[in-house]
Motif scaffolding. Structure first.
Motif, PDB file in Angstrom:
ATOM      1  N   ARG A 122       0.836  -1.203   0.000  1.00 21.90           N
ATOM      2  CA  ARG A 122       0.000   0.000   0.000  1.00 21.90           C
ATOM      3  C   ARG A 122       0.869   1.251   0.000  1.00 21.90           C
ATOM      4  O   ARG A 122       0.578   2.233  -0.704  1.00 21.90           O
ATOM      5  N   ALA A 123       1.948   1.229   0.779  1.00 20.02           N
ATOM      6  CA  ALA A 123       2.848   2.392   0.824  1.00 20.02           C
ATOM      7  C   ALA A 123       3.480   2.643  -0.538  1.00 20.02           C
ATOM      8  O   ALA A 123       3.640   3.799  -0.973  1.00 20.02           O
ATOM      9  N   PRO A 128       4.067   8.878  -4.632  1.00 17.97           N
ATOM     10  CA  PRO A 128       4.000   9.683  -5.868  1.00 17.97           C
ATOM     11  C   PRO A 128       5.062   9.306  -6.900  1.00 17.97           C
ATOM     12  O   PRO A 128       4.796   9.315  -8.106  1.00 17.97           O
ATOM     13  N   PHE A 129       6.274   8.980  -6.430  1.00 19.35           N
ATOM     14  CA  PHE A 129       7.310   8.611  -7.385  1.00 19.35           C
ATOM     15  C   PHE A 129       6.963   7.299  -8.072  1.00 19.35           C
ATOM     16  O   PHE A 129       7.146   7.154  -9.289  1.00 19.35           O
ATOM     17  N   TYR A 130       6.442   6.335  -7.310  1.00 20.32           N
ATOM     18  CA  TYR A 130       6.025   5.072  -7.928  1.00 20.32           C
ATOM     19  C   TYR A 130       4.924   5.309  -8.960  1.00 20.32           C
ATOM     20  O   TYR A 130       4.934   4.708 -10.045  1.00 20.32           O
ATOM     21  N   LYS A 221      17.716  20.934  -5.147  1.00 15.62           N
ATOM     22  CA  LYS A 221      17.601  22.138  -5.968  1.00 15.62           C
ATOM     23  C   LYS A 221      17.135  21.808  -7.380  1.00 15.62           C
ATOM     24  O   LYS A 221      16.393  22.558  -8.005  1.00 15.62           O
ATOM     25  N   LEU A 222      17.625  20.653  -7.895  1.00 13.51           N
ATOM     26  CA  LEU A 222      17.279  20.271  -9.266  1.00 13.51           C
ATOM     27  C   LEU A 222      15.873  19.686  -9.360  1.00 13.51           C
ATOM     28  O   LEU A 222      15.123  20.004 -10.289  1.00 13.51           O
ATOM     29  N   LEU A 223      15.520  18.819  -8.433  1.00 12.44           N
ATOM     30  CA  LEU A 223      14.278  18.058  -8.535  1.00 12.44           C
ATOM     31  C   LEU A 223      13.197  18.525  -7.584  1.00 12.44           C
ATOM     32  O   LEU A 223      12.023  18.209  -7.797  1.00 12.44           O
ATOM     33  N   GLY A 224      13.586  19.236  -6.539  1.00  8.51           N
ATOM     34  CA  GLY A 224      12.624  19.609  -5.520  1.00  8.51           C
ATOM     35  C   GLY A 224      12.740  18.685  -4.320  1.00  8.51           C
ATOM     36  O   GLY A 224      12.883  17.473  -4.471  1.00  8.51           O
ATOM     37  N   GLY A 225      12.671  19.261  -3.122  1.00  8.22           N
ATOM     38  CA  GLY A 225      12.865  18.469  -1.923  1.00  8.22           C
ATOM     39  C   GLY A 225      11.819  17.389  -1.729  1.00  8.22           C
ATOM     40  O   GLY A 225      12.140  16.272  -1.326  1.00  8.22           O
ATOM     41  N   GLN A 226      10.555  17.685  -2.045  1.00  8.31           N
ATOM     42  CA  GLN A 226       9.499  16.705  -1.848  1.00  8.31           C
ATOM     43  C   GLN A 226       9.657  15.525  -2.799  1.00  8.31           C
ATOM     44  O   GLN A 226       9.440  14.374  -2.424  1.00  8.31           O
ATOM     45  N   PHE A 227      10.046  15.826  -4.053  1.00  9.60           N
ATOM     46  CA  PHE A 227      10.249  14.747  -5.027  1.00  9.60           C
ATOM     47  C   PHE A 227      11.354  13.801  -4.561  1.00  9.60           C
ATOM     48  O   PHE A 227      11.207  12.586  -4.617  1.00  9.60           O
ATOM     49  N   LEU A 228      12.453  14.382  -4.060  1.00  8.52           N
ATOM     50  CA  LEU A 228      13.555  13.548  -3.597  1.00  8.52           C
ATOM     51  C   LEU A 228      13.133  12.703  -2.398  1.00  8.52           C
ATOM     52  O   LEU A 228      13.489  11.522  -2.298  1.00  8.52           O
ATOM     53  N   THR A 233      11.651   7.365  -0.155  1.00 15.02           N
ATOM     54  CA  THR A 233      10.632   6.514   0.455  1.00 15.02           C
ATOM     55  C   THR A 233      10.319   5.321  -0.432  1.00 15.02           C
ATOM     56  O   THR A 233      10.167   4.185   0.042  1.00 15.02           O
ATOM     57  N   PHE A 234      10.225   5.582  -1.735  1.00 10.80           N
ATOM     58  CA  PHE A 234       9.957   4.507  -2.700  1.00 10.80           C
ATOM     59  C   PHE A 234      11.070   3.468  -2.680  1.00 10.80           C
ATOM     60  O   PHE A 234      10.826   2.258  -2.632  1.00 10.80           O
ATOM     61  N   VAL A 235      12.317   3.941  -2.666  1.00 10.36           N
ATOM     62  CA  VAL A 235      13.454   3.023  -2.683  1.00 10.36           C
ATOM     63  C   VAL A 235      13.478   2.184  -1.421  1.00 10.36           C
ATOM     64  O   VAL A 235      13.728   0.970  -1.467  1.00 10.36           O
TER      65      VAL A 235
END
Length: 452
Positions: A122-123, A128-130, A221-228, A233-235
């Protein structure tokens, strides 16, 4: 394979691809239709599926075509990630046909659900990245096609699986996708993100404080802190599954190399399509994958091939200029003067130029201002003759253009056969319209297996 004479050339120099024995052989478990985009892979796969089912096989056709033409041609409202039975199959000995269209995100979700604990699954699914990765990461569609093929084969519910490979810029993507996605999952970026979780104690904290802070600052800075954060979390959630992706990809790759698999390269007689077909043939050989042969699709023909483009053009010009073709002598004349055109056999032009009526000459009247009813009729007939000549000339020009197309297709095809004389070939004549039902798929199947 039949031995060819040294004088053979073109199609005469290569073996005939006989598809009925291939689909009748119970040892054939997977047929993969591959090639450049827009060459008719989906229609070929569907036609083979219909023909195999009606000859007694239990078949499932896996398509990755988003245009949904396969569903329409099989009389199904829509296809999804679950195989659906096709009605109207006139099979014997238990022959059945099922069809499905790959839903790559749903396939990815199924993998997660099957190989992770419910809470972790579920996680992952909510990450969002998944969600971005499963919906549109480069190569995901091709990789999921391989995953679905492996799933279908493992179920052993069907004795023949026909795969329509994804429409893509390169026909090689289907073979490259598992390695490419595996390289991504095993790459330095993923390993760097996974490293803190795998290193314990002070060493782990030191790595986290120094290495991760540097990387996080730069990538943030390149991708955004939330995206990283989503990626990390996905990894962490997917850590135990990465090895499974590579293992299953390797297993499916070996399945494609197995004796029960046959690759059909589909192409049209166009330069770009056959160039990619040649590249794919070479790649399959390098990867030791079993190639059945080449399906040369949408080949044009003519029932009047004896009439060359040059003679048809010359005859059209004669008609437009009001020349009379003397069928007996085989010469063209204008005003009683011999023409400079070369002589033609009467049979060459019998159905074209000689069919045009001669120009009628109206007799002069004593008073040009007065015309009898007969004169009017004669002029009307003259107008009809002119229309017939123009129509015939137009048909001759269409024939000349068709013969030029045929010549170009033959030259392109012969270049391929000269480079790959070992590849069996079958030609499929172009249909006048699109295939939209089972009858059309049967017609394609008949043409696929008609030989040469």
């Amino acid at each position: 394979m039949t031995e060819k004479s040294p004088e053979a050339h073109g199609l005469d120099a290569v073996p005939v691809l006989d598809l009925d024995p291939l689909i009748d052989d119970l040892g054939t478990r997977i047929i993969v239709c591959c090639g450049a985009g827009g060459v008719g892979k989906t229609t070929t796969a569907a036609a083979l599926g219909v023909r195999a089912a009606e000859r007694g096989r239990r078949v499932v056709v896996l398509t990755i075509d988003p245009a949904r033409r396969l569903a329409q041609s099989m009389g199904i409202d829509s296809l999804d990630n679950t195989p659906r039975k096709v009605d109207g199959i006139k099979g014997s000995d238990g022959g059945e046909l099922h069809a499905m269209m790959l839903d790559m995100k749903r396939t990815f979700d199924e993998i997660v659900e099957a190989h992770a604990e419910p809470d972790r699954a579920r996680a992952i699914l909510e990450n969002p990245f998944y969600q971005s990765l499963s919906a549109g990461f480069a190569g995901t569609q091709e990789y999921m096609a391989m995953e679905k093929l492996g799933q279908l084969r493992a179920r052993d519910e069907w004795d023949l699986i026909v795969v329509d490979t994804p429409p893509s810029r390169s026909a090689l993507d289907f073979l490259d996708a598992p390695k490419r996605l595996g390289s991504f999952l095993d790459g330095k970026f993923i390993k760097l993100l996974m490293a803190p979780a795998k290193v314990g104690g002070r060493a782990g904290m030191k790595f986290l404080n120094v290495g991760m802070s540097m990387m996080t600052g730069t990538l943030g800075k390149l991708l955004g802190g939330q995206f990283l954060k989503d990626v990390q979390t996905f990894v962490a959630a997917m850590d135990t599954m990465f090895g499974g992706f590579r293992t299953r990809a390797d297993a499916t790759y070996k399945l494609l190399q197995a004796p029960g698999t046959a690759f059909l390269v589909v192409a049209t007689p166009e330069r770009d399509a056959l160039r990619e077909a040649a590249y794919f043939v070479e790649r399959l050989a390098a990867e030791e994958m079993p190639l059945a042969g080449l399906v040369l699709n949408r080949v044009h023909g003519s029932a009047a091939a004896r009439l060359s483009a040059e003679r048809a053009r010359a005859a059209a010009e004669n008609l437009d200029e009001g020349r009379i073709v003397d069928q007996g002598a085989g010469k063209t004349e204008r005003g009683g003067s011999p023409a400079t055109e070369p002589e033609h056999e009467p049979s060459d032009l019998a159905t074209a130029a000689t069919a045009a009526p001669p120009v009628h000459q109206a007799a002069p009247t004593a008073d040009p201002a007065q015309e009898s009813a007969g004169d009017v009729a004669e002029h009307t007939e003259h107008g009809d003759d002119t229309d017939v000549r123009h129509l015939t000339a137009g048909l001759l020009r269409l024939h000349a253009e068709r013969m030029r197309v045929l010549a170009r297709e033959q030259r392109t095809r012969d270049r391929f056969t000269a480079l790959h004389p070992e590849v069996a070939v079958t030609e499929v004549a172009a249909l006048p319209g699109d295939v939209h039902d089972l009858a059309g798929l049967r017609a394609i199947g008949d043409r696929l297996t008609a030989g040469r």
